[in-house]
Scaffold this motif. Structure first.
Motif, short mmCIF file in Angstrom:
data_model
loop_
_atom_site.label_atom_id
_atom_site.label_comp_id
_atom_site.label_asym_id
_atom_site.label_seq_id
_atom_site.Cartn_x
_atom_site.Cartn_y
_atom_site.Cartn_z
N ASP A 85 0.83 -1.20 0.00
CA ASP A 85 0.00 0.00 0.00
C ASP A 85 0.87 1.26 0.00
O ASP A 85 0.50 2.27 -0.61
CB ASP A 85 -0.93 0.00 1.21
CG ASP A 85 -2.13 -0.91 1.03
OD1 ASP A 85 -2.28 -1.47 -0.09
OD2 ASP A 85 -2.92 -1.05 1.98
N GLN A 86 2.00 1.21 0.67
CA GLN A 86 2.87 2.38 0.68
C GLN A 86 3.46 2.62 -0.71
O GLN A 86 3.51 3.76 -1.18
CB GLN A 86 4.00 2.22 1.69
CG GLN A 86 4.95 3.43 1.73
CD GLN A 86 5.94 3.39 2.88
OE1 GLN A 86 5.76 2.61 3.83
NE2 GLN A 86 6.97 4.21 2.81
N ALA A 87 3.88 1.53 -1.37
CA ALA A 87 4.43 1.68 -2.72
C ALA A 87 3.38 2.23 -3.68
O ALA A 87 3.70 2.99 -4.60
CB ALA A 87 4.97 0.35 -3.22
N GLY A 88 2.11 1.84 -3.48
CA GLY A 88 1.03 2.33 -4.33
C GLY A 88 0.43 3.63 -3.87
O GLY A 88 -0.51 4.13 -4.49
N TYR A 89 0.96 4.21 -2.76
CA TYR A 89 0.47 5.47 -2.22
C TYR A 89 -1.05 5.41 -2.08
O TYR A 89 -1.80 6.26 -2.54
CB TYR A 89 0.90 6.61 -3.12
CG TYR A 89 0.74 8.00 -2.55
CD1 TYR A 89 0.91 8.28 -1.20
CD2 TYR A 89 0.43 9.06 -3.40
CE1 TYR A 89 0.77 9.56 -0.70
CE2 TYR A 89 0.28 10.36 -2.91
CZ TYR A 89 0.45 10.60 -1.56
OH TYR A 89 0.32 11.88 -1.06
N VAL A 90 -1.51 4.36 -1.38
CA VAL A 90 -2.93 4.01 -1.31
C VAL A 90 -3.63 4.79 -0.20
O VAL A 90 -3.07 5.04 0.87
CB VAL A 90 -3.08 2.49 -1.09
CG1 VAL A 90 -4.48 2.12 -0.62
CG2 VAL A 90 -2.73 1.73 -2.36
N ILE A 91 -4.89 5.15 -0.48
CA ILE A 91 -5.79 5.68 0.55
C ILE A 91 -7.09 4.89 0.50
O ILE A 91 -7.55 4.50 -0.57
CB ILE A 91 -6.05 7.19 0.34
CG1 ILE A 91 -6.80 7.77 1.56
CG2 ILE A 91 -6.83 7.46 -0.94
CD1 ILE A 91 -6.90 9.28 1.54
N ASP A 92 -7.64 4.61 1.66
CA ASP A 92 -8.89 3.87 1.77
C ASP A 92 -10.04 4.83 1.52
O ASP A 92 -10.29 5.74 2.33
CB ASP A 92 -9.00 3.25 3.16
CG ASP A 92 -10.21 2.33 3.33
OD1 ASP A 92 -11.12 2.39 2.48
OD2 ASP A 92 -10.25 1.57 4.32
N VAL A 93 -10.77 4.65 0.42
CA VAL A 93 -11.83 5.60 0.07
C VAL A 93 -13.01 5.51 1.03
O VAL A 93 -13.79 6.46 1.15
CB VAL A 93 -12.31 5.39 -1.39
CG1 VAL A 93 -11.16 5.57 -2.36
CG2 VAL A 93 -12.99 4.05 -1.58
N LEU A 94 -13.18 4.37 1.73
CA LEU A 94 -14.30 4.19 2.65
C LEU A 94 -13.97 4.69 4.05
O LEU A 94 -14.88 5.03 4.82
CB LEU A 94 -14.71 2.72 2.70
CG LEU A 94 -15.10 2.09 1.35
CD1 LEU A 94 -15.55 0.65 1.55
CD2 LEU A 94 -16.19 2.91 0.66
N ASN A 95 -12.68 4.74 4.39
CA ASN A 95 -12.26 5.21 5.71
C ASN A 95 -10.89 5.86 5.57
O ASN A 95 -9.88 5.30 6.00
CB ASN A 95 -12.22 4.06 6.71
CG ASN A 95 -11.89 4.52 8.12
OD1 ASN A 95 -12.17 5.66 8.50
ND2 ASN A 95 -11.28 3.64 8.90
N PRO A 96 -10.82 7.05 4.96
CA PRO A 96 -9.51 7.63 4.66
C PRO A 96 -8.74 8.02 5.91
O PRO A 96 -9.30 8.57 6.86
CB PRO A 96 -9.87 8.86 3.82
CG PRO A 96 -11.27 9.19 4.19
CD PRO A 96 -11.94 7.88 4.50
N VAL A 97 -7.46 7.71 5.91
CA VAL A 97 -6.53 8.14 6.95
C VAL A 97 -5.46 8.96 6.25
O VAL A 97 -4.63 8.41 5.51
CB VAL A 97 -5.90 6.95 7.69
CG1 VAL A 97 -4.89 7.45 8.72
CG2 VAL A 97 -6.98 6.10 8.36
N TYR A 98 -5.49 10.27 6.43
CA TYR A 98 -4.53 11.14 5.78
C TYR A 98 -3.17 11.07 6.49
O TYR A 98 -3.09 10.85 7.69
CB TYR A 98 -5.04 12.58 5.78
CG TYR A 98 -6.38 12.75 5.09
CD1 TYR A 98 -6.54 12.45 3.75
CD2 TYR A 98 -7.49 13.21 5.81
CE1 TYR A 98 -7.78 12.61 3.12
CE2 TYR A 98 -8.72 13.38 5.19
CZ TYR A 98 -8.86 13.06 3.85
OH TYR A 98 -10.08 13.21 3.24
N GLY A 99 -2.12 11.23 5.73
CA GLY A 99 -0.78 11.22 6.29
C GLY A 99 -0.30 9.85 6.68
O GLY A 99 0.64 9.72 7.47
N ARG A 100 -0.90 8.82 6.15
CA ARG A 100 -0.54 7.44 6.53
C ARG A 100 0.87 7.08 6.06
O ARG A 100 1.59 6.35 6.75
CB ARG A 100 -1.56 6.49 5.91
CG ARG A 100 -1.32 5.02 6.21
CD ARG A 100 -2.35 4.16 5.48
NE ARG A 100 -2.08 2.74 5.63
CZ ARG A 100 -2.65 1.80 4.88
NH1 ARG A 100 -3.55 2.15 3.94
NH2 ARG A 100 -2.36 0.53 5.06
#
Length: 709
Positions: free
Chosen positions: A389-404
């Motif tokens: 997920d870090q390599a894909g710079y992923v964000i969860d669209v259903l429960n976003p956590v910014y600055g992850r």
């Protein structure tokens, strides 16, 4: 002696700045010079009913009533104008009669007749706007380099020589938006007047974590040199600070995939900052009541900088398409710097040959546009390598956590300088054959040189082109209120930039035809136009989705349709505005897009262009306890439209209702209020792809106080 009372004479529409402020024109003291209007470029001495072209005017009054704050909001009042992809809300983008121009450059518009919209100065604020003219149809023989569907000309508030007046307002709106404006016209001497206009705005938006700050200073100085010469200088100095926002994602056609408030970028990116500094200098001299010279120059510098986190669009790199919640993102950096120089001059006058009256317009202009773009991009790796997920710079669209995750560093993607030089010569003659019949003939020759320097590849591409564009029209007055017209025009516009290989595109050419009926009723208080048109373009460009910042040629396109505009005042102090458009805009060529594996075929609709659009409003002026008041309502319907080039993705239709009103509790003080999207409809302003969809604002309200003297 008054100087040149607005030869743009749009019957009831061409109003003076004093009238726009709701002030009566004060008589000039003996011996003083009072300027009641200035000539509009490219127009000549014609009333609206005499022009073989559909022209819609959006008055400052309508903008103020609705409390619209941005140019694109005001343009919604005309159904022939459609919203387009706005670069994350950072530039103005619209189409007129279905044609939008280059998706990688802000939509061009005129400011007092000068090209002024192609830079990256942020969405234009309505402060300082006197009126907006939507000049539709085949006008390329005069305007040049514009879209065949039409050109938007913004007429700004000018210094009114010999008068002193002013106004100021403060307002509060939904999402804690606070805004102040001031407009002060000061007569310094008998022939010198300064008009000082400024605005500032700060607040949140309906989008999570997205706020905005903007301000501007828009002074105008007018100098009358004797009774027949006027010099005007205008300054534009503005700044916008707001996060770059690509909007929401739509999975499998479900527009409820995420709430419309959900921000899927990264607050850590900070704001994009857009700056604009513009100068205009114009000189108008009337030799006689029949002959006038208008000369001017314009310089506009813009700069857009910032970082953004955007959804990845290529399916092979997008994890969201597999699990329905993990959005793979790119991170981008932008430094977009542009400068545009324009100089223009025109001579207009009237003469007779035999029994024929000629009204002629002769002119020339030169335009220099430098567009320097430095663009960087980090991109998630292909899913075939099973990236983290870090390599894909992923964000969860259903429960976003910014600055992850740490913010990725964009690498160089595009470092390019585009230089365009254009020189045009034009002539137009409108001949009165009888008291009822007039014909218009004209033409424009454009000479264009282009250069694109790609600093990353070292490719330096150059190209020159020239073309003559003819124009013809006919106007026949059936009766005092009814006029028939027809027009034909050809257009020529250089396509700026290159494809990803460095090849400069062929110029865009067009053919435009329209016929129509114009109505002038109630002593000129009510004006309407019904028009049927067809436009054809060659060498049309679209964004190269696999190579951001570059374009691809999609070949031919066609737009045809019917439109109806009606505006004015009915008996009983009722103001009305009705605008309807049916537009069938489609591709006429075949193109296979290799990066996304979609195909554009003849008949495919052009993106973000609805078939049917209507905007109507009415307002009534009355008295409350002897105090002036007004109340009005409006409705806008926008039909279904393509949300992605070359696919079946479609934005749904929407209907928005608005209310507005004002009252003057004491002389010189007005309390006003407006509600947009009264029934809180869910709607979508524009789209580029299902993962880049811009949601429209929910119900919003504002209330304010305006004082004037």
């Amino acid at each position: 002696m008054a100087l040149a009372a607005a030869l743009s004479a749009n019957d009831s529409a061409a109003i003076t700045s004093a009238e726009a402020q709701g002030e009566a024109e004060a008589p000039a003291p003996e011996g003083e010079i009072t300027i009641v209007g200035v000539r509009q470029p490219y127009r000549g001495d014609f009333a609206l009913r005499e022009i073989p072209q559909s022209i819609a005017v959006i008055e400052d009054t309508a903008i103020r009533q609705n409390n619209f704050l941005r140019l694109t909001d005001a343009l919604d009042l005309n159904a022939s104008v459609s919203r387009q992809n706005s670069l994350g809300g950072l530039f103005d983008a619209f189409a007129v009669r279905g044609f939008a121009g280059d998706e990688n450059i802000p939509t061009g518009y005129l400011v007092n007749g000068f090209n002024g919209g192609r830079g990256f100065g942020g969405p234009r604020d309505v402060a300082g706007i006197e009126r907006i003219e939507v000049l539709k149809g085949p006008a390329a023989a005069l305007l040049g380099r514009g879209e065949p569907g039409g050109t938007v000309n913004i007429v700004t508030r000018q210094a009114e020589i010999g008068r002193s007046f002013g106004s100021a307002l403060v307002q509060y709106g939904s999402f804690d938006r606070v805004r102040g404006e001031a407009d002060l016209n000061i007569a310094l001497t008998g022939g010198l007047t300064a008009r000082l206009i400024a605005y500032a705005e700060d607040g949140d938006t309906f989008r999570d974590t997205v706020d905005q700050r903007r301000w501007g200073f828009l002074p105008s100085v007018g100098l009358a040199i004797g009774p027949n010469t006027r010099v005007t200088y205008d300054l534009e100095y503005t700044r916008v600070e707001t996060p770059f926002d690509r909007g929401i994602v739509v999975l499998n056609g479900d527009f409820d995939t995420v709430p419309r408030s959900r921000f899927l970028g990264e607050p850590g990116d900070g704001d994009h900052v857009a700056r604009a500094t513009g100068h205009q200098l114009r000189v108008q001299h009337d030799f006689t009541p029949d002959w006038s010279l208008l000369v001017g120059a314009s310089l506009r510098d813009t700069l857009l900088t910032g970082f953004s986190s955007d959804a990845e669009l290529v399916a092979s790199r997008q994890k969201l398409l597999r699990d329905g919640r993990s959005l793979s993102r790119q991170r981008r950096s932008r430094v977009y710097d542009s400068q545009q120089w324009v100089i223009r001059a025109e001579l207009s006058g009237t003469f007779q040959t035999g029994g024929l009256t000629h009204r002629i317009l002769i002119g020339a202009d030169h335009d220099q546009f430098d567009n320097d773009q430095q663009f960087g991009r980090f991109r998630p790796p292909p899913l075939s390598g099973n990236p983290s997920d870090q390599a894909g710079y992923v964000i969860d669209v259903l429960n976003p956590v910014y600055g992850r995750f740490p913010l990725p560093t964009p690498g160089p993607q595009n470092d390019r300088l585009d230089v365009q030089r254009s020189t045009g010569l034009f002539v137009q003659d409108q001949i009165a054959l009888t008291d009822r019949l007039q014909v218009r003939i004209g033409g424009r020759y454009d000479d264009v040189s282009l250069r694109t320097l790609n600093r990353l590849t070292g490719i330096d591409s150059r190209r020159s082109a020239g073309r003559f564009s003819p124009q013809a029209g006919i106007v026949y007055e059936v009766s005092a209120p009814l006029t028939l017209y027809a027009a034909y025009g050809e257009g020529f516009r250089a396509n700026i930039g290159t494809d990803v290989t460095g090849a400069i595109f062929d110029p865009e050419t067009s053919i435009s035809k329209e016929v129509g009926i114009k109505l002038t009723a109630l002593g000129g208080k009510l004006n309407g136009t019904l028009a049927v048109f067809q436009l054809n373009k060659d060498n049309v460009l679209a964004s190269d989705t696999g190579n951001p910042g570059f374009s691809v040629a999609i070949g031919k396109a066609r737009s045809r349709g019917v439109e109806f505009d009606l505006a004015g005042q009915l008996p009983g102090d009722v103001d009305v505005l009705v605008s309807y458009a049916y537009i069938d805009a489609e591709a006429r060529s075949t193109l296979l897009e290799p990066n996304f594996n979609f195909q554009i075929r003849p008949g495919d609709p052009l993106i973000n262009i609805p078939d049917h659009t209507i905007n109507a409003q009415a307002s009534k002026r009355f008295a409350v306890a002897g105090r002036a008041a007004s109340l009005g309502a409006g409705v806008q319907y926008v039909g279904e439209r393509s949300g992605e080039t070359g696919t079946a993705f479609t934005l749904p239709a929407h209907t928005l209702v608005r209310l507005f009103g004002e009252v003057q509790p004491i002389e010189g003080l007005t309390v006003f209020a407006a509600v947009q999207n009264l029934f809180d409809a869910r709607w979508y302003a524009n789209s580029y792809a299902p993962l880049w969809v811009q949601p429209g604002a929910p119900r919003t309200a504002s209330i304010g106080v305006r004082g004037a003297f």
